[in-house]
Write a protein that holds these residues in place. Structure first.
Motif, PDB file in Angstrom:
ATOM      1  N   ASP A 275      35.821   8.013  67.740  1.00  0.00           N
ATOM      2  CA  ASP A 275      35.359   9.400  67.683  1.00  0.00           C
ATOM      3  C   ASP A 275      35.862  10.087  66.421  1.00  0.00           C
ATOM      4  O   ASP A 275      35.344  11.136  66.029  1.00  0.00           O
ATOM      5  CB  ASP A 275      35.836  10.173  68.916  1.00  0.00           C
ATOM      6  N   VAL A 276      36.910   9.506  65.811  1.00  0.00           N
ATOM      7  CA  VAL A 276      37.427   9.992  64.527  1.00  0.00           C
ATOM      8  C   VAL A 276      37.669   8.790  63.615  1.00  0.00           C
ATOM      9  O   VAL A 276      37.860   7.664  64.089  1.00  0.00           O
ATOM     10  CB  VAL A 276      38.742  10.793  64.697  1.00  0.00           C
ATOM     11  N   SER A 277      37.658   9.049  62.312  1.00  0.00           N
ATOM     12  CA  SER A 277      37.831   7.956  61.344  1.00  0.00           C
ATOM     13  C   SER A 277      39.270   7.740  60.921  1.00  0.00           C
ATOM     14  O   SER A 277      39.602   6.699  60.347  1.00  0.00           O
ATOM     15  CB  SER A 277      36.992   8.241  60.088  1.00  0.00           C
ATOM     16  N   SER A 278      40.133   8.731  61.188  1.00  0.00           N
ATOM     17  CA  SER A 278      41.533   8.596  60.768  1.00  0.00           C
ATOM     18  C   SER A 278      42.438   9.425  61.658  1.00  0.00           C
ATOM     19  O   SER A 278      41.993  10.409  62.265  1.00  0.00           O
ATOM     20  CB  SER A 278      41.706   9.037  59.310  1.00  0.00           C
ATOM     21  N   ILE A 279      43.685   9.022  61.740  1.00  0.00           N
ATOM     22  CA  ILE A 279      44.717   9.827  62.387  1.00  0.00           C
ATOM     23  C   ILE A 279      46.010   9.714  61.581  1.00  0.00           C
ATOM     24  O   ILE A 279      46.318   8.650  61.037  1.00  0.00           O
ATOM     25  CB  ILE A 279      44.990   9.424  63.861  1.00  0.00           C
ATOM     26  N   ILE A 280      46.747  10.815  61.513  1.00  0.00           N
ATOM     27  CA  ILE A 280      48.097  10.798  60.936  1.00  0.00           C
ATOM     28  C   ILE A 280      49.045  10.655  62.111  1.00  0.00           C
ATOM     29  O   ILE A 280      49.048  11.483  63.019  1.00  0.00           O
ATOM     30  CB  ILE A 280      48.388  12.101  60.172  1.00  0.00           C
ATOM     31  N   ILE A 281      49.852   9.606  62.094  1.00  0.00           N
ATOM     32  CA  ILE A 281      50.680   9.300  63.271  1.00  0.00           C
ATOM     33  C   ILE A 281      51.903   8.486  62.852  1.00  0.00           C
ATOM     34  O   ILE A 281      51.958   7.965  61.736  1.00  0.00           O
ATOM     35  CB  ILE A 281      49.836   8.555  64.348  1.00  0.00           C
ATOM     36  N   GLY A 282      52.849   8.335  63.748  1.00  0.00           N
ATOM     37  CA  GLY A 282      54.064   7.565  63.460  1.00  0.00           C
ATOM     38  C   GLY A 282      53.841   6.068  63.621  1.00  0.00           C
ATOM     39  O   GLY A 282      52.987   5.620  64.397  1.00  0.00           O
ATOM     40  N   SER A 283      54.633   5.272  62.903  1.00  0.00           N
ATOM     41  CA  SER A 283      54.439   3.822  62.919  1.00  0.00           C
ATOM     42  C   SER A 283      55.025   3.132  64.141  1.00  0.00           C
ATOM     43  O   SER A 283      55.149   1.913  64.169  1.00  0.00           O
ATOM     44  CB  SER A 283      54.994   3.187  61.636  1.00  0.00           C
TER      45      SER A 283
END
Length: 447
Positions: A275-283
């Motif tokens: 539903d989205v192309s990217s996310i900013i998130i923790g590794s």
């Protein structure tokens, strides 16, 4: 009479010699016993066996240091850090024996240091002859002292749907700015999906999404300065708000904040359902990159570094989570506790093989082995662009730690409340910054 006195004197001397000899022997035996005596360390951790591979890790340590036994106390079988923290505080208040403590994030670590729960490590570090800032990727210093060494290294990064990138004619970024991130998200918003998704803020949590541009810097990255004053008049806080506002309202490239709340959306579903192309998130997502039965990976995935503010700046700075490994202030075995902590945060991380270590001396070969091991536990590891992941994790850096203030949670809620007024059109950016700063400064003044 003289003969009798002489005899008594000789007997006294002989008796003294015998006692001294016995005493020396007892002292020697006692010393040898002490030397050979096995010390048991009480180690309190939030980490589960599944997440931390404790049996293998502790066995390896005890094999190298046979005189030190580690008694692991898992504070939450679910790996719930909040539950673990409550149980740790209860154990400390009850006077339970403690030697090694594991804190899951900086606020918990700093707060318990201020409570006197952890002992400084500096004398051990000095004796070993290294600098924490050079030896590790995470700075654990609080008020000029080190109370912990960092275990794992979980920098934030950007996960990308590579199939969406290819369709839009975009390459996987190896180094980019926030402006370029916004351009990518705008170009990726097509075919019924958004370019990106921000999972916070939510009721005073997930506040990393309120300091996007702030977190790209080597220092001064929090809402509060190192001197305990409001940092909300920092231009990079304004830039963080501008990013959120532009992407949602102007570019319409980010999932609307109202939808995040009302539909109770989650970053995993949004990304893996495409539903989205990217996310900013923790590794911490490393173990999930290749997908699972619940959320299969039906596309190719790539990883990009956390964006920076300007092209001429050093890249790699990002929000980072780690495990803070500390010695309990009440420990009777501080030397042995330090031995375990130092081993665990260096070669122990390689033995464990579950996380990327914060230790700078991990070789490229060992890093690749760990990443391979992590990815191979997933369902479709071959769909992950491994080289992009290695590039990001190798070059990521942690900014300087700023000790949280006691009323941190209250401050988070204020920032969250004023952000909602901004994003829902009730006030502009300048008003948001002015009111938020005033409210936060009031909290700090009345602490």
């Amino acid at each position: 009479m003289k003969k009798k006195k002489w005899t008594i004197l000789m007997c006294a001397v002989l008796f003294s010699a015998i006692v001294t000899g016995c005493s020396d022997t007892v002292s020697k035996v006692s010393s040898e016993t002490k030397k050979d005596k096995k010390v048991t360390l009480k180690f309190y951790s939030h980490g589960t066996e599944a997440s931390y591979n404790w049996r293998k890790t502790i066995n390896a340590f005890e094999k190298k240091y046979p005189n030190i036994h580690v008694d692991l106390i898992v504070l939450s079988e679910k790996g719930d850090t909040q539950e673990a923290t409550k149980k740790l505080d209860l154990a400390a208040a009850s006077g339970d024996p403690m030697d090694v403590l594991m804190f899951s994030e900086s606020a918990s670590y700093a707060q318990r240091v201020s409570m006197g729960m952890a002992a400084p490590l500096d004398k051990f570090i000095k004796k070993d002859g290294y600098k924490v800032s050079e030896e590790y990727k995470v700075d654990t210093q609080i008020n000029g002292k080190h109370y912990a060494l960092p275990g794992k290294f979980n920098p934030w990064y950007v996960l990308l749907n590579k199939d969406h990138l290819d369709a839009a004619g975009l390459k996987v970024p190896k180094d980019w700015t926030w402006d370029e991130f916004m351009e990518y998200a705008k170009a990726l918003t097509r075919d019924g999906h958004y370019g990106t998704y921000f999972h916070g803020p939510q009721d005073g949590s997930w506040m990393e999404y309120m300091r996007l541009a702030l977190a790209s810097e080597p220092e001064n990255t929090e809402f509060i300065t190192g001197k305990g004053k409001s940092n909300l008049e920092n231009p990079l806080f304004k830039k963080s708000l501008e990013i959120r506002l532009k992407m949602e309202k102007n570019d319409k490239s980010a999932v609307p904040y109202a939808d995040v709340l009302s539909k109770k959306l989650h970053y995993r579903n949004e990304f893996y359902n495409q539903d989205v192309s990217s996310i900013i998130i923790g590794s911490w997502m490393n173990t999930e990159l290749g997908g699972s039965e619940q959320l299969p990976l039906n596309f190719h995935l790539a990883v990009a570094p956390y964006p920076k503010n300007n092209k001429n700046e050093k890249s790699g700075y990002a929000p980072v989570t780690t495990d803070y490994m500390a010695i309990a202030a009440s420990s009777k075995h501080k030397k042995e506790a330090y031995t375990f902590i130092r081993w665990y945060t260096t070669e122990g991380q390689i033995v464990q093989g579950k996380n990327i270590p914060a230790w700078n001396k991990v070789s490229d070969t060992d890093l690749k082995k760990i990443i391979n091991h992590i990815l191979n536990s997933a369902q479709d590891p071959e769909r992950v662009d491994k080289e992009s992941l290695i590039n990001v994790l190798t070059n990521a850096k942690s900014s300087k730690l700023i000790s949280p203030v006691p009323n941190q949670a209250e401050i988070y809620k204020v920032i969250n409340e004023e952000y909602e007024k901004l994003i829902f059109g009730q006030q502009n950016i300048d008003k948001t910054i002015q009111v938020t700063n005033e409210r936060v400064q009031d909290i700090l003044n009345n602490k």
